[in-house]
Design an enzyme around this catalytic site. Sequence first.
Site, mmCIF file in Angstrom:
data_model
loop_
_atom_site.group_PDB
_atom_site.id
_atom_site.type_symbol
_atom_site.label_atom_id
_atom_site.label_comp_id
_atom_site.label_asym_id
_atom_site.label_seq_id
_atom_site.Cartn_x
_atom_site.Cartn_y
_atom_site.Cartn_z
ATOM 1 N N HIS A 118 0.822 -1.216 0.000
ATOM 2 C CA HIS A 118 0.000 0.000 0.000
ATOM 3 C C HIS A 118 0.850 1.259 0.000
ATOM 4 C CE1 HIS A 118 -3.129 2.834 1.743
ATOM 5 N NE2 HIS A 118 -3.748 2.286 0.719
ATOM 6 N N ASP A 125 17.841 8.304 -8.713
ATOM 7 C CA ASP A 125 19.294 8.466 -8.651
ATOM 8 C C ASP A 125 19.831 8.528 -7.227
ATOM 9 O OD1 ASP A 125 19.494 8.395 -11.374
ATOM 10 O OD2 ASP A 125 19.697 10.562 -11.643
ATOM 11 N N ASP A 305 1.232 19.370 18.094
ATOM 12 C CA ASP A 305 1.921 20.422 18.859
ATOM 13 C C ASP A 305 2.750 21.371 17.992
ATOM 14 O OD1 ASP A 305 0.799 19.590 21.189
ATOM 15 O OD2 ASP A 305 2.592 18.627 21.985
#
Length: 396
Positions: A118, A125, A305
């Site tokens: 999922h 590169d 927060d």
Amino acid sequence: MIPRELWPHFSEGNAITLLETGAEFFPALALAIDHARKEVFLETYIFRHDRIGELITDALVRAAERGVVVSLLVDGFGSRDFVASHMNLLVDKGVRMLVYRREVGRLLLRRHRLRRLHRKLATIDGRIAFVGGINIIDDHNTALPDHPRHDYAIRIEGPLLQPIHDSARRLWELVAWASFRQRLRLKDTLEPRTDAAGKISAAFVIRDNLRHRRDIETAYLDAIANATDEIVIANAYFLPGRRVRKALTGAADRGVRVIILLQGRVEYALQHYATKALYPALLRHGVRIFEYHRSFLHAKVAVIDGHWATVGSSNFDPFSLLLAREGNVIIRDDGFARRLRERLDHAISTGATELEPSRWRHKSLFKRGLHWIAYALVRFAVGLSGYGGDRDTAER
């Protein structure tokens, strides 16, 4: 065993850019592939042959034609139509392609059928990576074509390339070995470029069915437990187990603002109505729930927060937390968290409706019963996949 204080493994010096919806993600991915010179890894759950699928397919083929080693890994369920119709065409043009758990019959109820690939990630590169929740599919291809699926991804440069690149390489090797495709086993690959590219601290966290079965869930639980001000979660499929629900309501009880943005439109009916079974208990503790109706919400992000954020492929449901291979990036940076919080606030203000607790207190017993039946059926499906016998896991 890794000491708890050292997990997850954060690296400093990353440059991370937030990409909102396919309008920002697909051009950035195609451009990076077009600039590839040595190697491309791309993993996705859904690869659809549509306008966007053609854009990315063409970029992959162009890269292969100029000598880039292009490795495409898709899920056998989510990309089954693409595998049937276009896999051989890509292989003929030089793209190395593998299928994770190929579908052998759509009506077969096999024990491990729900264990899918999922995660959505790419490395180019060894110097640029993309991680997020956006599949290779036209996100305007919905019942609401004027409004694309709402989702996020990130573009990454810096030391975080090492674990992302290593993870992509290991999974490719595993699938090649399990598929008896020895000729597709990796030889030498380039070393990722890990010098500092910015100032962001970040960690790559995966979920698999071996050593990292609960890493993403644990990262969420740790952040929620330490929250002191605000928790904002946006999730397409939200059906957390008891520990996560208890953590969220506990945060709300201690005065933390807890805001959850969820899918308001019905995409998968069983999961949609199962989620509603959890609403009354969350609302009773002061958790604010918003349902997004402007388009189909496909996001899997959070901000806590104002300095902790995550973007990735993992939903807050048992299929992601217990069954699928997932990949999330955790970011500790005020600037990035502020940017993501602003975009979530915009999504809420322009496309979502807050649920009133009184509305759910007066739901009929019949409707509540239907929600809990849907919830039980989802848990039953998880049990069929091999987790029903583990009481602790089944309740998570």
